[in-house]
Motif scaffolding. Structure first.
Motif, short mmCIF file in Angstrom:
data_model
loop_
_atom_site.label_atom_id
_atom_site.label_comp_id
_atom_site.label_asym_id
_atom_site.label_seq_id
_atom_site.Cartn_x
_atom_site.Cartn_y
_atom_site.Cartn_z
N ILE A 81 -25.37 33.95 72.03
CA ILE A 81 -25.39 35.41 72.05
C ILE A 81 -25.93 35.94 70.73
CG2 ILE A 81 -23.99 37.48 72.44
CD1 ILE A 81 -21.78 35.51 73.54
N PRO A 82 -26.99 36.76 70.79
CA PRO A 82 -27.46 37.41 69.56
C PRO A 82 -26.60 38.65 69.27
CG PRO A 82 -28.88 38.00 71.39
CD PRO A 82 -27.84 37.06 71.94
N TYR A 83 -26.34 38.89 68.00
CA TYR A 83 -25.53 40.03 67.58
C TYR A 83 -26.22 40.77 66.45
CZ TYR A 83 -21.26 38.81 70.09
OH TYR A 83 -20.32 38.58 71.05
N LEU A 84 -25.98 42.06 66.35
CA LEU A 84 -26.38 42.80 65.16
C LEU A 84 -25.38 42.57 64.03
CD1 LEU A 84 -27.64 46.24 66.53
CD2 LEU A 84 -28.98 44.35 65.60
N GLY A 105 -27.15 40.25 61.90
CA GLY A 105 -28.06 39.89 62.98
C GLY A 105 -28.01 38.42 63.33
N SER A 106 -26.83 37.86 63.41
CA SER A 106 -26.68 36.42 63.66
C SER A 106 -26.50 36.10 65.14
CB SER A 106 -25.49 35.90 62.87
OG SER A 106 -24.29 36.47 63.39
N TRP A 107 -26.55 34.82 65.42
CA TRP A 107 -26.26 34.30 66.75
C TRP A 107 -24.89 33.62 66.70
CZ3 TRP A 107 -29.32 33.77 71.32
CH2 TRP A 107 -30.56 34.40 71.25
#
Length: 151
Positions: free
Chosen positions: A73-76, A80-82
């Motif tokens: 899951i990509p996250y802000l 901005g990590s996975w």
């Protein structure tokens, strides 16, 4: 024991559903009827088509011993990590307590690193006392409170 980790295939789905059913909580929410409920195959096809989902099995001599699903899951947040979500973890009841789960999670965490994740997270039902203890022994921290809304 020579363990093999691989992505699940269509031929594995019925055995995986049986593993999900062979569990006190699973007997309440899974469908063990034959022929296999088509909803399982529909879900499996969606997992296969999604590059950010992997349904992984661990086996020895072609005997499926466990399963888990990895979702990337990509996250802000966290710059901005996975992150990797591990769900649907099951180990055959006769394979528990032999170090298989630890090896499976070591493999899964390494896979998350390969995919560029900087965090691995999971949820577990509070009724799964042994599983909760297992995750804590692996270094997972119960740092958040989780919520679910069944639809």
């Amino acid at each position: 024991m020579a363990l093999k980790f691989r992505e699940a295939e269509y031929k594995d789905v019925e055995a995986l559903v049986n593993m999900l059913f062979d569990d006190p909580l699973g007997t309440l929410r899974e469908d063990s009827s034959k022929p296999l409920n088509s909803a399982y195959l529909t879900a499996f096809e969606a997992i296969l088509k999604d590059n950010n989902n992997e349904l992984i099995i661990v086996e020895n001599n072609d005997n499926i011993m466990g399963m888990l699903q990895l979702t990337f899951i990509p996250y802000l947040t966290h710059t901005g990590s996975w992150r990797c979500l591990i769900e649907g973890v099951r180990v055959q009841s006769d394979c528990r307590g032999k170090g298989l789960g630890t090896q499976f999670f070591e493999w899964a965490i390494e896979r998350a690193k390969q995919r560029g994740c900087n965090m691995v997270q999971l949820t577990s039902n509070k009724a799964r006392v042994d599983a909760l203890r297992f995750y804590q022994n692996l270094g997972f921290e119960a740092s958040h409170e989780g919520f679910k809304l069944m639809l």
